[in-house]
Scaffold this motif. Structure first.
Motif, mmCIF file in Angstrom:
data_model
loop_
_atom_site.group_PDB
_atom_site.id
_atom_site.type_symbol
_atom_site.label_atom_id
_atom_site.label_comp_id
_atom_site.label_asym_id
_atom_site.label_seq_id
_atom_site.Cartn_x
_atom_site.Cartn_y
_atom_site.Cartn_z
ATOM 1 N N MET A 1 65.052 -7.229 6.181
ATOM 2 C CA MET A 1 64.370 -7.864 7.276
ATOM 3 C C MET A 1 64.265 -6.905 8.463
ATOM 4 O O MET A 1 63.206 -6.432 8.761
ATOM 5 C CB MET A 1 65.104 -9.143 7.644
ATOM 6 N N TYR A 2 65.394 -6.608 9.129
ATOM 7 C CA TYR A 2 65.396 -5.660 10.234
ATOM 8 C C TYR A 2 65.967 -4.337 9.733
ATOM 9 O O TYR A 2 67.012 -4.310 9.116
ATOM 10 C CB TYR A 2 66.215 -6.186 11.415
ATOM 11 N N LYS A 3 65.281 -3.260 10.016
ATOM 12 C CA LYS A 3 65.679 -1.947 9.497
ATOM 13 C C LYS A 3 66.561 -1.168 10.460
ATOM 14 O O LYS A 3 67.398 -0.390 10.039
ATOM 15 C CB LYS A 3 64.429 -1.104 9.208
ATOM 16 N N ASN A 4 66.358 -1.373 11.757
ATOM 17 C CA ASN A 4 67.028 -0.546 12.762
ATOM 18 C C ASN A 4 67.585 -1.450 13.863
ATOM 19 O O ASN A 4 66.837 -1.919 14.716
ATOM 20 C CB ASN A 4 66.027 0.469 13.322
ATOM 21 N N ILE A 5 68.886 -1.663 13.831
ATOM 22 C CA ILE A 5 69.531 -2.610 14.748
ATOM 23 C C ILE A 5 70.496 -1.860 15.667
ATOM 24 O O ILE A 5 71.285 -1.036 15.212
ATOM 25 C CB ILE A 5 70.302 -3.699 13.963
ATOM 26 N N LEU A 6 70.417 -2.173 16.955
ATOM 27 C CA LEU A 6 71.360 -1.623 17.936
ATOM 28 C C LEU A 6 72.414 -2.668 18.249
ATOM 29 O O LEU A 6 72.093 -3.825 18.540
ATOM 30 C CB LEU A 6 70.632 -1.227 19.230
ATOM 31 N N LEU A 7 73.668 -2.253 18.178
ATOM 32 C CA LEU A 7 74.783 -3.127 18.530
ATOM 33 C C LEU A 7 75.583 -2.469 19.645
ATOM 34 O O LEU A 7 76.428 -1.614 19.396
ATOM 35 C CB LEU A 7 75.685 -3.370 17.312
ATOM 36 N N PRO A 8 75.276 -2.819 20.910
ATOM 37 C CA PRO A 8 76.090 -2.292 22.010
ATOM 38 C C PRO A 8 77.498 -2.887 21.897
ATOM 39 O O PRO A 8 77.659 -4.104 21.964
ATOM 40 C CB PRO A 8 75.378 -2.784 23.265
ATOM 41 N N TYR A 9 78.482 -2.064 21.687
ATOM 42 C CA TYR A 9 79.837 -2.539 21.442
ATOM 43 C C TYR A 9 80.680 -2.432 22.700
ATOM 44 O O TYR A 9 80.793 -1.368 23.288
ATOM 45 C CB TYR A 9 80.497 -1.737 20.309
ATOM 46 N N PRO B 1 72.156 1.473 32.748
ATOM 47 C CA PRO B 1 71.180 2.560 32.600
ATOM 48 C C PRO B 1 71.269 3.286 31.250
ATOM 49 O O PRO B 1 70.253 3.633 30.659
ATOM 50 C CB PRO B 1 71.506 3.508 33.756
ATOM 51 N N GLN B 2 72.483 3.506 30.747
ATOM 52 C CA GLN B 2 72.637 4.188 29.460
ATOM 53 C C GLN B 2 72.083 3.341 28.315
ATOM 54 O O GLN B 2 71.448 3.864 27.408
ATOM 55 C CB GLN B 2 74.101 4.512 29.176
ATOM 56 N N LEU B 3 72.335 2.033 28.370
ATOM 57 C CA LEU B 3 71.800 1.149 27.329
ATOM 58 C C LEU B 3 70.278 1.136 27.356
ATOM 59 O O LEU B 3 69.627 1.225 26.307
ATOM 60 C CB LEU B 3 72.321 -0.278 27.516
ATOM 61 N N LEU B 4 69.713 1.021 28.532
ATOM 62 C CA LEU B 4 68.253 1.025 28.656
ATOM 63 C C LEU B 4 67.672 2.347 28.165
ATOM 64 O O LEU B 4 66.639 2.363 27.476
ATOM 65 C CB LEU B 4 67.830 0.750 30.098
ATOM 66 N N LYS B 5 68.335 3.441 28.475
ATOM 67 C CA LYS B 5 67.884 4.757 28.017
ATOM 68 C C LYS B 5 67.909 4.820 26.490
ATOM 69 O O LYS B 5 66.966 5.300 25.860
ATOM 70 C CB LYS B 5 68.786 5.842 28.625
ATOM 71 N N GLU B 6 68.972 4.335 25.891
ATOM 72 C CA GLU B 6 69.106 4.317 24.430
ATOM 73 C C GLU B 6 68.021 3.456 23.784
ATOM 74 O O GLU B 6 67.394 3.855 22.813
ATOM 75 C CB GLU B 6 70.500 3.800 24.041
ATOM 76 N N ILE B 7 67.794 2.288 24.333
ATOM 77 C CA ILE B 7 66.799 1.363 23.777
ATOM 78 C C ILE B 7 65.405 1.960 23.882
ATOM 79 O O ILE B 7 64.619 1.894 22.929
ATOM 80 C CB ILE B 7 66.884 -0.006 24.483
ATOM 81 N N ASN B 8 65.093 2.555 25.020
ATOM 82 C CA ASN B 8 63.765 3.133 25.218
ATOM 83 C C ASN B 8 63.548 4.410 24.407
ATOM 84 O O ASN B 8 62.411 4.745 24.081
ATOM 85 C CB ASN B 8 63.514 3.391 26.701
ATOM 86 N N ALA B 9 64.613 5.114 24.079
ATOM 87 C CA ALA B 9 64.495 6.370 23.351
ATOM 88 C C ALA B 9 64.367 6.183 21.840
ATOM 89 O O ALA B 9 63.961 7.096 21.140
ATOM 90 C CB ALA B 9 65.694 7.265 23.654
ATOM 91 N N HIS B 10 64.715 5.009 21.339
ATOM 92 C CA HIS B 10 64.698 4.769 19.898
ATOM 93 C C HIS B 10 63.867 3.526 19.585
ATOM 94 O O HIS B 10 63.672 2.660 20.442
ATOM 95 C CB HIS B 10 66.121 4.598 19.371
ATOM 96 N N ASP B 11 63.444 3.438 18.370
ATOM 97 C CA ASP B 11 62.587 2.341 17.943
ATOM 98 C C ASP B 11 63.425 1.266 17.241
ATOM 99 O O ASP B 11 63.374 1.131 16.013
ATOM 100 C CB ASP B 11 61.493 2.884 17.015
ATOM 101 N N TYR B 12 64.205 0.527 18.013
ATOM 102 C CA TYR B 12 65.044 -0.520 17.434
ATOM 103 C C TYR B 12 64.215 -1.776 17.181
ATOM 104 O O TYR B 12 63.367 -2.150 17.984
ATOM 105 C CB TYR B 12 66.216 -0.858 18.368
ATOM 106 N N ASP B 13 64.492 -2.424 16.048
ATOM 107 C CA ASP B 13 63.816 -3.675 15.706
ATOM 108 C C ASP B 13 64.495 -4.863 16.385
ATOM 109 O O ASP B 13 63.866 -5.887 16.646
ATOM 110 C CB ASP B 13 63.843 -3.915 14.189
ATOM 111 N N MET B 14 65.799 -4.717 16.630
ATOM 112 C CA MET B 14 66.589 -5.827 17.174
ATOM 113 C C MET B 14 67.803 -5.261 17.890
ATOM 114 O O MET B 14 68.355 -4.247 17.474
ATOM 115 C CB MET B 14 67.040 -6.733 16.024
ATOM 116 N N ILE B 15 68.196 -5.944 18.963
ATOM 117 C CA ILE B 15 69.434 -5.623 19.668
ATOM 118 C C ILE B 15 70.347 -6.829 19.500
ATOM 119 O O ILE B 15 69.940 -7.957 19.791
ATOM 120 C CB ILE B 15 69.181 -5.357 21.170
#
Length: 140
Positions: free
Chosen positions: A1-9, A92-106
């Motif tokens: 379903m989702y290929k690229n997921i970001l999990l801010p831990y 700011p670091q999370l936003l930078k990470e999200i904008n720099a990569h093509d995540y399908d879901m956070i």
């Protein structure tokens, strides 16, 4: 379903329910990857260097070891993941990470600093969900 997921831990939150939700989101797709992303704050970094003599790599090793119970759960479910660490201010670091990569879901775990009905979401969760165009799933 989702290929690229970001999990801010966040080590202060409970991630007990997250592995089973990640399993549902990936639907046993071997190509899916979960990026476990932790931000070491500048304050934490400077205090560890100043008072404990630790460097970035040592802090990363300690945090990776602290993540082991969580990653063991992901391993049991045969989920693919990578662990990444950055230093900086959280939002700011999370936003930078999200904008720099093509995540399908956070996928975020929610923590409120106070049991105040007025604020249902924690500060970071609220700011990220409000500012990104990527779908955000908040796991209680």
């Amino acid at each position: 379903m989702y290929k690229n997921i970001l999990l801010p831990y966040d080590f202060g939150n409970s991630f007990d329910n997250v592995p089973k939700e990640l399993d549902k989101l990936t639907s046993d797709d071997e190509k899916s990857i979960i990026t476990i992303f932790n931000i070491i704050t500048e304050n934490e970094m400077s205090s560890d260097v100043k008072f404990n003599g630790k460097r970035f790599n040592e802090i990363v090793e300690e945090k990776t070891e602290q993540l082991k119970p969580f990653t063991d759960e992901l391993d049991k479910l045969n989920l693919n993941y990578e662990i990444r660490f950055e230093v900086g201010r959280v939002i700011p670091q999370l936003l930078k990470e999200i904008n720099a990569h093509d995540y399908d879901m956070i996928v975020m775990s929610n923590k409120r600093s106070k049991r105040d009905i007025k604020h249902v979401l924690g500060h970071v969760t609220h700011k990220i969900a409000k500012r990104v165009n990527t779908p955000v799933m908040i796991v209680k």
